[in-house]
Motif scaffolding. Structure first.
Motif, PDB file in Angstrom:
ATOM      1  N   ILE A 161       0.853  -1.208   0.000  1.00 22.17           N
ATOM      2  CA  ILE A 161       0.000   0.000   0.000  1.00 22.17           C
ATOM      3  C   ILE A 161       0.886   1.256   0.000  1.00 22.17           C
ATOM      4  CG2 ILE A 161      -1.642   1.366   1.370  1.00 22.17           C
ATOM      5  CD1 ILE A 161      -2.894  -1.320   2.263  1.00 22.17           C
ATOM      6  N   THR A 162       1.921   1.256   0.845  1.00 20.71           N
ATOM      7  CA  THR A 162       2.769   2.450   0.963  1.00 20.71           C
ATOM      8  C   THR A 162       3.548   2.693  -0.323  1.00 20.71           C
ATOM      9  OG1 THR A 162       3.042   1.831   3.276  1.00 20.71           O
ATOM     10  CG2 THR A 162       4.469   3.573   2.447  1.00 20.71           C
ATOM     11  N   ARG A 163       4.170   1.636  -0.837  1.00 12.36           N
ATOM     12  CA  ARG A 163       4.913   1.802  -2.093  1.00 12.36           C
ATOM     13  C   ARG A 163       3.939   2.028  -3.261  1.00 12.36           C
ATOM     14  NH1 ARG A 163       9.147   4.001  -1.432  1.00 12.36           N
ATOM     15  NH2 ARG A 163       9.659   3.538  -3.597  1.00 12.36           N
ATOM     16  N   GLY A 164       2.758   1.461  -3.125  1.00  9.86           N
ATOM     17  CA  GLY A 164       1.738   1.665  -4.160  1.00  9.86           C
ATOM     18  C   GLY A 164       1.370   3.133  -4.280  1.00  9.86           C
ATOM     19  N   LEU A 165       1.287   3.810  -3.147  1.00 12.52           N
ATOM     20  CA  LEU A 165       0.951   5.240  -3.186  1.00 12.52           C
ATOM     21  C   LEU A 165       2.067   6.033  -3.868  1.00 12.52           C
ATOM     22  CD1 LEU A 165      -1.026   7.493  -2.444  1.00 12.52           C
ATOM     23  CD2 LEU A 165       0.123   7.692  -0.235  1.00 12.52           C
ATOM     24  N   VAL A 166       3.305   5.629  -3.642  1.00 15.66           N
ATOM     25  CA  VAL A 166       4.425   6.301  -4.329  1.00 15.66           C
ATOM     26  C   VAL A 166       4.304   6.072  -5.841  1.00 15.66           C
ATOM     27  CG1 VAL A 166       6.936   6.351  -4.616  1.00 15.66           C
ATOM     28  CG2 VAL A 166       5.950   6.067  -2.328  1.00 15.66           C
ATOM     29  N   GLU A 167       3.998   4.831  -6.201  1.00 18.88           N
ATOM     30  CA  GLU A 167       3.836   4.498  -7.624  1.00 18.88           C
ATOM     31  C   GLU A 167       2.695   5.313  -8.244  1.00 18.88           C
ATOM     32  OE1 GLU A 167       4.867   0.098  -7.651  1.00 18.88           O
ATOM     33  OE2 GLU A 167       3.387   0.181  -9.258  1.00 18.88           O
ATOM     34  N   MET A 168       1.584   5.372  -7.527  1.00 17.08           N
ATOM     35  CA  MET A 168       0.421   6.129  -8.021  1.00 17.08           C
ATOM     36  C   MET A 168       0.783   7.599  -8.214  1.00 17.08           C
ATOM     37  SD  MET A 168      -2.512   4.581  -5.452  1.00 17.08           S
ATOM     38  CE  MET A 168      -3.689   5.906  -5.718  1.00 17.08           C
ATOM     39  N   THR A 169       1.491   8.141  -7.222  1.00 16.93           N
ATOM     40  CA  THR A 169       1.808   9.577  -7.263  1.00 16.93           C
ATOM     41  C   THR A 169       2.802   9.864  -8.377  1.00 16.93           C
ATOM     42  OG1 THR A 169       1.447   9.614  -4.880  1.00 16.93           O
ATOM     43  CG2 THR A 169       2.529  11.536  -5.836  1.00 16.93           C
ATOM     44  N   ASP A 170       3.843   9.039  -8.478  1.00 16.27           N
ATOM     45  CA  ASP A 170       4.839   9.259  -9.530  1.00 16.27           C
ATOM     46  C   ASP A 170       4.186   9.216 -10.913  1.00 16.27           C
ATOM     47  OD1 ASP A 170       6.891   9.604  -7.745  1.00 16.27           O
ATOM     48  OD2 ASP A 170       7.686   7.579  -7.932  1.00 16.27           O
ATOM     49  N   PHE A 171       3.310   8.221 -11.089  1.00 13.41           N
ATOM     50  CA  PHE A 171       2.644   8.088 -12.387  1.00 13.41           C
ATOM     51  C   PHE A 171       1.766   9.303 -12.667  1.00 13.41           C
ATOM     52  CE2 PHE A 171      -1.052   7.172 -14.944  1.00 13.41           C
ATOM     53  CZ  PHE A 171      -0.548   6.451 -16.011  1.00 13.41           C
ATOM     54  N   ALA A 172       0.912   9.635 -11.697  1.00 13.54           N
ATOM     55  CA  ALA A 172      -0.070  10.700 -11.926  1.00 13.54           C
ATOM     56  C   ALA A 172       0.623  12.042 -12.150  1.00 13.54           C
ATOM     57  CB  ALA A 172      -1.052  10.776 -10.757  1.00 13.54           C
ATOM     58  N   VAL A 173       1.667  12.312 -11.366  1.00 12.90           N
ATOM     59  CA  VAL A 173       2.382  13.583 -11.522  1.00 12.90           C
ATOM     60  C   VAL A 173       3.036  13.647 -12.905  1.00 12.90           C
ATOM     61  CG1 VAL A 173       4.353  14.925 -10.658  1.00 12.90           C
ATOM     62  CG2 VAL A 173       2.688  13.983  -9.058  1.00 12.90           C
ATOM     63  N   ALA A 174       3.573  12.524 -13.349  1.00 12.90           N
ATOM     64  CA  ALA A 174       4.186  12.505 -14.688  1.00 12.90           C
ATOM     65  C   ALA A 174       3.155  12.767 -15.785  1.00 12.90           C
ATOM     66  CB  ALA A 174       4.874  11.158 -14.928  1.00 12.90           C
ATOM     67  N   GLN A 175       1.875  12.480 -15.476  1.00 19.00           N
ATOM     68  CA  GLN A 175       0.815  12.754 -16.466  1.00 19.00           C
ATOM     69  C   GLN A 175       0.235  14.160 -16.315  1.00 19.00           C
ATOM     70  OE1 GLN A 175       0.209  10.440 -18.815  1.00 19.00           O
ATOM     71  NE2 GLN A 175       1.600   8.999 -17.806  1.00 19.00           N
ATOM     72  N   GLY A 176       0.716  14.907 -15.303  1.00 22.06           N
ATOM     73  CA  GLY A 176       0.251  16.292 -15.155  1.00 22.06           C
ATOM     74  C   GLY A 176      -0.574  16.556 -13.910  1.00 22.06           C
ATOM     75  N   ALA A 177      -0.689  15.555 -13.010  1.00 20.40           N
ATOM     76  CA  ALA A 177      -1.497  15.736 -11.795  1.00 20.40           C
ATOM     77  C   ALA A 177      -0.728  16.509 -10.736  1.00 20.40           C
ATOM     78  CB  ALA A 177      -1.888  14.370 -11.223  1.00 20.40           C
TER      79      ALA A 177
END
Ligand SMILES: NC(=O)C1=CN([C@@H]2O[C@H](COP(=O)(O)OP(=O)(O)OC[C@H]3O[C@@H](n4cnc5c(N)ncnc54)[C@H](O)[C@@H]3O)[C@@H](O)[C@H]2O)C=CC1
Ligand SMILES: O=C(CO)COP(=O)(O)O
Length: 379
Positions: free
Chosen positions: A224-240
């Motif tokens: 869950i913790t690393r998943g949130l990092v993955e989610m954030t890295d991905f979303a920010v790279a898409q412009g979030a």
């Protein structure tokens, strides 16, 4: 029983009468609207009208009198001040083709309640809406958050985010979608809000796999913790905005979906972890598990943006049958020659790296300098 709108209440339409569409219809009706649902099957529309029930999707729930249903799309959309869409993501485009001529003379906000991307194009639902309706993006909104349908239908309190490029649209939808048990916050980060909902599904599948193979809390907490990092890295790279992923549409929904046996994505993962094949799981699932269709397009987008998603990658391998579910871990166990990584730096990824850490730092800076709370969802 008549299916005529109450003239004193604002009219809204909900397209799709599965578990979430019906629950959202109840939220809107309990918030004061007159709701017309579009149900594909006439017998379901009949049950909603006559028995005020949707026994297949929401067993034991009584629906409000101000909630009606019709199998005719034109009747559902007629005079609607706001239109909410809740069909499986892969079916949205075909449904919009039927919706378009029926709302061509309206400027009603169109709201996506869905949490998937289109498999063929990798597009978010708001993008599919914009393409198919040819409408001003300021008219489009999305809703996301920790929103397990059955809990909300039982009127257990929760919150969500309504996001639109237009603050005015987000505010108008949030005012409609709120009542004593459902609070809508608003933001203008549509990309982050939508991807939060899509990505937490993928992490929930991973958590289901962990449950299915019988691993314990350490494995789940680290995924869950690393998943949130993955989610954030991905979303920010898409412009979030990274803050969005720390809010209801990111962390909030991640917690709810990973913890709950009500989650279909979690359930699908559990079956995979127990050794069922992808095809068996699809056959067993009676409701929509969006994560299964989103894995491949998300990984494709991640590769394009040079973002590592080891947990999502493992979900894909388990789905493809190329990885034993018992190998699931917060890291790729095949990458054993990696140098140690800084926990929060996101491995120096192209654009998204360290997003979680940066957002925490920004919040701390703001507090230190008396700037109040960090940016994010606001009521
Ligand atoms: N159930 C939940 O707790 C939540 C679901 N969502 C999202 O809501 C969306 C809809 O999911 P659910 O209502 O949960 O799914 P569901 O499986 O309960 O219902 C889907 C509905 O769409 C209909 N449908 C299926 N194929 C269709 C097609 N080709 N055209 C038109 N209608 C079709 C089904 O008959 C059913 O009424 C998904 O994107 C999901 O991620 C979001 C938040 C909460
Ligand atoms: O999005 C949801 C809760 O916020 C529902 O999750 P599932 O689609 O996994 O049931």
């Amino acid at each position: 029983m008549s299916r005529r709108h109450d003239a004193d209440r604002p009219r809204v339409a909900v397209v799709g009468a599965g578990s979430w569409g019906t629950t959202f219809g109840k939220i809107l009706a309990d918030g004061g609207a007159s709701v017309m649902m579009w149900a594909r099957r006439p017998e379901l529309a009949h049950e909603i009208n006559e028995a005020k029930r949707n026994s297949q999707y929401l067993p034991g729930i009584n629906l409000p009198r101000s909630m009606m249903a019709t199998p005719h799309l034109s009747e559902a959309l007629e005079g609607a001040e706001q239109v909410f869409l809740s069909v499986p993501s892969q079916a949205l485009r075909e449904n919009l083709k039927a919706v378009r001529p029926l709302i061509s003379s309206s400027d009603a906000p169109v709201v996506s309640l869905m949490k998937g991307v289109e498999r063929r194009t990798g597009l978010r639902m708001s993008q599919v809406i914009q393409q198919e309706l040819h409408c001003d993006p300021a008219r489009i909104a999305v809703a996301s958050g920790p929103n397990l349908a059955l809990e909300i239908a039982r009127e257990q309190p929760t919150a969500a985010v309504i996001s639109s490029l237009s603050q005015e649209t987000a505010d108008a939808v949030a005012r409609r979608a709120r009542n004593g048990y459902f609070r809508s916050f608003v933001n203008t980060d549509v990309i982050g809000t939508e991807f939060g909902g899509v990505l937490k599904n993928l992490i929930a599948v991973a958590i289901g796999i962990v449950d299915g193979v019988g691993y314990g809390e350490n494995t789940k907490a680290s995924i869950i913790t690393r998943g949130l990092v993955e989610m954030t890295d991905f979303a920010v790279a898409q412009g979030a905005h990274p803050e969005t992923l720390q809010g209801l549409a990111g962390l909030g929904d991640l917690i709810a979906t990973c913890q709950s046996p009500l989650s279909r994505n979690n359930t699908a993962g559990r079956l995979l972890g127990q050794g069922y094949s992808f095809q068996d799981v699809v056959k067993q699932m009676e409701q929509t598990a969006e994560g299964l269709a989103s894995v491949a397009p998300i990984l494709q987008l991640a590769r394009g943006a040079d973002v590592d998603m080891p947990i999502v990658e493992q979900v894909k391998r388990v789905l493809d049958g190329t990885m034993d579910p018992r190998e699931i871990a917060p890291h790729l166990t095949t990458d054993d020659d990696d140098e140690p990584q800084g926990e929060r730096t996101g491995n120096g990824q192209a654009r998204g790296g360290g997003a979680v850490w940066r957002s925490i730092q920004r919040a701390l800076d703001q507090l230190r300098h008396g700037g109040g709370s960090a940016a994010g969802d606001r009521p």
